[in-house]
Design an enzyme around this catalytic site. Sequence first.
Site, PDB file in Angstrom:
ATOM      1  N   ASP A  25      51.116  48.974  35.147  1.00  0.00           N
ATOM      2  CA  ASP A  25      51.551  48.521  33.758  1.00  0.00           C
ATOM      3  C   ASP A  25      50.599  49.306  32.949  1.00  0.00           C
ATOM      4  OD1 ASP A  25      48.932  47.497  34.115  1.00  0.00           O
ATOM      5  OD2 ASP A  25      49.312  45.272  33.652  1.00  0.00           O
ATOM      6  N   GLU A 163      38.914  47.349  41.146  1.00  0.00           N
ATOM      7  CA  GLU A 163      38.967  48.283  40.063  1.00  0.00           C
ATOM      8  C   GLU A 163      37.502  48.179  39.325  1.00  0.00           C
ATOM      9  OE1 GLU A 163      42.263  48.481  37.381  1.00  0.00           O
ATOM     10  OE2 GLU A 163      40.857  49.644  35.802  1.00  0.00           O
TER      11      GLU A 163
END
Length: 262
Positions: A25, A163
């Site tokens: 995204d 992440e």
Amino acid sequence: MLTAYEAMTAELLEACGVDFILVGDSVGTVLLGYPSVTEVTMDEMIHHAKAARRGAKKAWVVGDLPYKGRNKGPRHALESAKRFVEEAGCDAVKVEWGKDTPLITDLLVKHRIPVMGHTGLTPQTAKEQGGLKVQGRDAASAVRIFREARFFEERGVFSVLLECVPVPVAKAITGTLVVPTIGIGAGPHCDGQVLVFQDLAGLFKKFTPRFVKRYVDLEPLVKRAVQGYVRDVKAGRFPEPKHGFSMEKEEEARFHRWASKR
Ligand code: KIV
């Protein structure tokens, strides 16, 4: 693993030996000019995932479930995930930790949709995490991330993306999970790594996180090429005779006779 949002890049990455193509995204901020990834619609994701799929023949294509593809609850997430698989031909769907993630993961796994879990920094809910910042720097939040990763595995995901988490946290998670971890800003101990292609190639510079390694700086090269084109066109130096197409002499003469009567 690298991101690709269309066929040309996906084909190039696959030819270079990339195993997983992530239609992230991040397309929202990198390509579409949105201020945040939360703006990206499911229709936009499908458009880009279809294009990436056309370019990648063998690599796994992973569709990133966007905020607007899951914000109405688990059923909404399932419909969106099915679109990635059935409409766009994706092999798997990535699901960030956030509201309803346990229910969403269960539902997708139950419907035999391969899921990659995503924990640590989760950009779709970055506001709640205090911005785009490293997560898990204190023991309590490191434990939270560890638990989320384990939760994903217990619920049947095939991989967990980490992440922006400290190296020791990513190392411990990787050492505990059976499924592979994919890291971005999570150090060298993860089983695999992912980057945004435009970061690696020096094509996106609005912000460059510390974990990015820029393997080539294409922006100045592209700028120089485009400036050269603009200069040449304005000065009449492009196109040259070799860039044009000719006609048979007879056809040209016939055309001129017709044109002169107009
Ligand atoms: O959207 C994306 O590109 C991602 C990566 C940064 C992991 O989720």
